[in-house]
Structure formats: C-alpha cells, structure tokens
Scaffold this active site. Structure first.
Site, short mmCIF file in Angstrom:
data_model
loop_
_atom_site.label_atom_id
_atom_site.label_comp_id
_atom_site.label_asym_id
_atom_site.label_seq_id
_atom_site.Cartn_x
_atom_site.Cartn_y
_atom_site.Cartn_z
N GLU A 49 -8.25 -3.69 -9.38
CA GLU A 49 -8.69 -4.95 -8.75
C GLU A 49 -10.16 -4.88 -8.36
O GLU A 49 -10.52 -4.70 -7.20
CB GLU A 49 -7.81 -5.27 -7.54
N SER A 51 0.85 -1.20 0.00
CA SER A 51 0.00 0.00 0.00
C SER A 51 0.88 1.25 0.00
O SER A 51 1.89 1.30 0.70
CB SER A 51 -0.88 -0.04 1.25
#
Length: 592
Positions: free
Chosen positions: A509, A381
């Site tokens: 995603e 992240s």
C-alpha cells in the site's frame, strides 16, 4: 567457539590457534614476503647478538692506536645493515598484514551480501560492522606489530643467555635469580591487567552501540524530548569506561615501579658483583660492558613477548566472531533454473511459516494470484500480510506447504532470476545515499540510457519534480532520502520498479502514508506500473480494494474470506466493518 572446545584451557588455546591459522591460510597470505620479512628480522637480531662481543673486544683493547679504520667501518656497517634489514622487514610485514586483512575483509563482505535476511534479524547491524572493521584490525595488529617481536624476542633471549653462560655462568645465574622473584610479582598483575582490558573491550563495544543507536535516530530523540534519558545512559557508559581506565591505571602504577625496581636490582647485582669480578681479574671490563648490553637484549624482548600474548588473546576472540559469520549458512543467488515465463498464476498451497518454529505467523494459507490480475490482501494489523510478501520474495522459506509459479515450485528457480521478476514498492520506500539517478538505476546490471531513465521517471510522475530541482537527476537525496518528501520518495521507488520491468508486482500500500495531493499522483503512477502485471497489494484503503480482481481477507495468519469487493461485503462481517470505517474516514477527510 564450540562446546567441546571448553574441556580444558589447553584444548581451547590449541583449537583457537588452529582456527586462527586456518583463517589466515584461507585469506591466501603472501608466504614469500612473510618468509623474507621474518628472515630479515632474524638476521637483524643475530647481528644484534654479535655487537656486544664486538664492543667487548673494543673495550678490552682500547687504545687510540688500536682503533683501526677497519674496526670502525665494520662496526658502522653492522649498525647500518641492521637498521636497513629491520626497516625492510617492518615494511614487508605491514604489506603482508594488510594483504591478509584485505583477504579476510573481502571474504566477509562477500559473505555478508549472501547471508539470508534471517541472519540480520538475529544480529545487530553494529556488531556485524564491528566484525568487518575492528576484529579484522586486531588480527592485522598481531601480524604487523607483534609477530616479529615475538619470534626475534625469543631468538634474542635464548642467544643472549647462551653467550652470557659461555662468558661467565656464575654471574649469569646470580643475575637471573632476580627473574623468578619478579615473575611471581608481575604474573598476577598481568592476569589482572588482561581481565581489565577484556572488560574495557566489552564496555567500549556497548558504549559504541549506544552512540550509534542514538546518533542514527537523532530526529526521534529530539522529537520525543529524550535527550535527558539518552544523556543519562551515555553518562553511565562514560563512567564505566572511566572506572575501567582507573583500574588499568592502578595496575600500571604498581607494575611500572616494580619493573624499574627489578631493573635496578639487576644493575646493582651486575655492577656490584661484576665490579668485584673485574677487580679480581676473573672477567675483563669489556666482558662487563657486554654483560650489560646482553641484559638489555633480554629485558626489552620480554615486554614484546608479553604484548604479543595480550594481542594474541584479542586476536583469538576476533577470529571466533569472524568465523561465526563465515560459517553461517548462506544463500546461493545463482544456482537454479531461469524463469522463462513469469506471466503465469502464482499458487500458495497450505503455506505455514513462523519466525520461530513454535510460533507460526501464517497457518495454512492457500490462494491463487491470476496472471496479469490484481490481488488485494486485507486484514487487521499483525495478521501476516508483510510476512506473506517476505515469503514471496524468498527472504524466508515456508516451513510447510509450497509456493508455485504455474506448475513449478519457486524453489526451482535461482534467487537472482526469481527476484528479477519482482518489483516491490513499500510504504516507506528505502533510498540509498546518492543521486536520484543512482536510486532509480539501483541494482541494474547494465548501462541505463537517458531515454529509459526519463521514460521511467515520466511514467512514475517523478519527472515533474526532478526537472524543478537545480541538479535534476544528479540531485543528492541525502541519507535514506531525507532531503525528499514522502511522495517524491515513493515516485522514485515506482520509477525504479518501472525500469526493472518486472512481471510480478508487490505493493505494500504505497500511498497509505501520503497526503491526499501526493496520493493522487502516486496512485496514477501505480496504475501505470500495474498495467499487464500480476499484482499483489497490501491494502489499507478502500479505493485500492474496490478495483482489485480478488480480495483475500487475512486474520491471525488464516484466510477467513476471499472474493470480490461486493461478495465480501455480503458475506464477511469483518470486511464490512473495514469498508464502513474506510467510508467514514473518507467522509471526514472530505469534510476537512
């Protein structure tokens, strides 16, 4: 507005007025209508100046026999003409004011749609909406309600004083000796009132901003049991507004009696001194009545002129904020070449980018996406995956390096042409308030046939749940699609992308936030969508990565590995950890 405007207060005012007039001119005001409205107001004021003289003659020669039909008709006619002229003037001014504001709003709306994403990163949505609604209304108020009052007020005051001086200059000077005293008392109070109303404006804006934030995220407030915290913050705003209201009340409580006192003094001087003048024969009773009527024609406009200056101050502030938006650098969606062949490799070469110049998010990123192949971006992240997508969609431009389609820099192509080649499906696909049909066809520049719509829905596996809904494609999805499940929203987003038939696909995603049952269906829909398209996927799941033709591993804005799944398993330690975590996650999901 700009630094050099702050040299002196005079410069500020003149520059602000120039900016205000420039803004009005650019909105193409109806000059003829404005001219007629002002002319009628001036005529109406001039008629008003004649009426006291008419009254003086009637009073001085007052006998029943002297009241001829001609005089009565003349007086009535003057009143009726004044009323009609005034009414038409008010309507025409309202028309002109609304026309100007519609012009400013149209320019603002056009501008807001072509401002770059970076503008919205730096400005609160609530503030931008306020520019469009509240600030333009302030300008309308100045034109429709206060402008004629200011012009006619000045004519009325100058005209009345001129007639009074002509009728009896001594009495006029004695009467007006009251005004400087009143001015000395009322001016400081007026300045205080202005400061309070400015503070009130700021506090109201802040309170509105709190309300908008809380009410738009009411589910979060309730889920986090944050009602007491938000109540406390709202209460602070309410109490602050209450305090400003009391300050305003105190000033008004001082001003109202003072104004009454000044009026009383004027009347005492007028009747006391005027009575003496009448009894000594210096003036007639008719002149005394005319004096009183002219006095009202001086006092009434003074309040109008004061209101004009208060509103003008607000309008100058509103002009400044509107011009800040209108002067902002904008995107030009239509200038540039048309993309003729998007089925080419996309090359990123040494791309450097940061939202702040000194804090780069991407640090020299280079890779090639082969035409018709799937490239997966993997990484922890905050490594810059979403930023990479934003650059490919050209929401921002790289600070260094280049992005090319084949041998051409993407900057060559018009934004409209480039973005029409891209289909984007994110984790939380945004829906607009409206029907399912509106959402699937969103942004299409042509009429979509029912067959095309149904085919896109079928390929996105959305047709099954749409047919089960009572209103089918006309079902309302609610604000931000709140009435649909996550899986249903994703399938509508995929149907939207399919309908656009893009050559380049960007998938953030799209299955990561779904349950396993929805994920299977959405994954099938995505497979349909990816057929024969150049695809870039931000991958959170191993299943996506294993099938990719190429995997890019991104860490802190740098590429630390690229290759197929097997190659990275062998040579990239962090990728191996990622794959093992995913396998464990899948094993635990299967066990549950």
């Amino acid at each position: 507005m700009r630094d050099h405007h702050r040299n002196t207060s005079n410069t500020v005012k003149s520059t602000d007025w120039r900016a205000f007039l420039h803004l009005i001119r650019q909105s193409e005001p109806p000059k003829l209508i404005l001219g007629i409205a002002l002319a009628l107001s001036i005529i109406s004021t001039l008629v008003g100046l004649v009426i006291p003289l008419f009254t003086k003659n009637v009073v001085d020669s007052f006998t029943i026999s002297s009241l001829s039909t001609g005089k009565i008709v003349g007086m009535a006619g003057a009143f009726v003409a004044q009323a009609i002229a005034s009414g038409i003037s008010v309507y025409l001014l309202n028309y002109a004011g609304h026309h100007i504001v519609a012009g400013i709003r149209d320019r603002l709306w056009k501008k807001l749609l072509v401002l770059p994403v970076s503008f919205y990163d730096q400005n609160k949505t609530g503030d931008t909406v306020s520019r469009m609604t509240n600030d333009t209304s302030v300008i309308k108020g100045l034109i429709t309600e206060h402008m004629t009052g200011f012009v006619t007020g000045i004519i009325s005051i100058i005209g009345s004083i001129a007639v009074l001086m002509y009728m009896d200059w001594k009495m006029t000077l004695i009467m007006f000796s009251v005004f400087p005293i009143a001015f000395l008392i009322l001016f400081p109070l007026g300045r205080q009132m202005y400061k309070v109303s400015k503070g009130m404006q700021g506090e109201t804006a802040s309170f509105t901003s709190t309300l908008t934030r809380v009410l738009s995220e009411i589910r979060l407030v309730k889920a986090a049991n944050a009602e007491p915290v938000e109540y406390k913050e709202g209460s602070l705003g309410i109490r602050s507004l209450f305090r400003f209201g009391l300050k305003e009340g105190k000033i008004q409580a001082m001003m109202a009696p003072l104004i009454s006192f000044v009026m009383l003094m004027l009347l005492v001087v007028l009747f006391g001194y005027g009575g003496m003048r009448v009894s000594s024969g210096a003036i007639t009773a008719g002149q005394l009545v005319a004096f009183m009527l002219y006095l009202f024609q001086i006092v009434m406009p003074i309040t109008q002129i004061t209101q004009f200056f208060n509103q003008a101050q607000k309008a100058m502030g509103a002009t400044e904020t509107i011009l800040d938006v209108l002067d902002h650098q904008e995107e030009d969606p239509y200038t540039g070449d048309t993309v003729t062949n998007a089925a080419q490799p996309i090359l990123l070469e040494n791309v450097i980018f940061g939202y702040k110049q000194e804090e780069p998010v991407l640090k020299g990123v280079s890779f090639t996406m082969d035409a018709g192949k799937v490239t997966a971006i993997v990484g922890p992240s905050g490594s810059g995956k979403t930023t990479l997508f934003a650059l490919l969609e050209r929401f921002y431009s790289p600070q260094a390096g280049s992005i090319r389609l084949g041998s051409d820099s993407v900057e060559r192509f018009s934004l409209e042409s480039w973005r029409s080649q891209i289909g984007y499906v994110s984790q939380e696909s945004p829906l607009i308030s409206g029907t399912i049909r509106d959402n699937i066809c969103y942004g299409m520049q042509r009429e979509v046939t029912p067959e095309e719509l149904e085919r896109a829905a079928r390929m996105a596996y959305a047709d099954v749940f749409i047919q089960e809904l009572a209103d089918g494609y006309d079902t309302q999805v609610g604000e931000r699609g709140i009435k649909l499940s996550g899986g249903q929203r994703q399938r509508i987003a995929i149907a939207r992308a399919l309908l656009r038939d893009p050559k380049i696909l960007m998938l953030d995603e799209a299955t990561s936030s779904l349950d396993s049952k929805s994920e299977i269906v959405v994954q099938q829909a995505l497979n349909n969508l990816m057929q024969g398209r150049t695809t870039l996927v931000i991958a959170h799941r191993l299943s996506t990565v294993v099938d990719a033709d190429q995997i890019i591993f991104l860490e802190k804005g740098r590429i630390t590995g690229s290759g197929t799944h097997e190659q990275l398993l062998d040579h990239h330690e962090l990728y191996r950890e990622f794959a093992e975590q995913q396998l464990q996650h899948q094993a635990s999901s299967a066990a549950h």
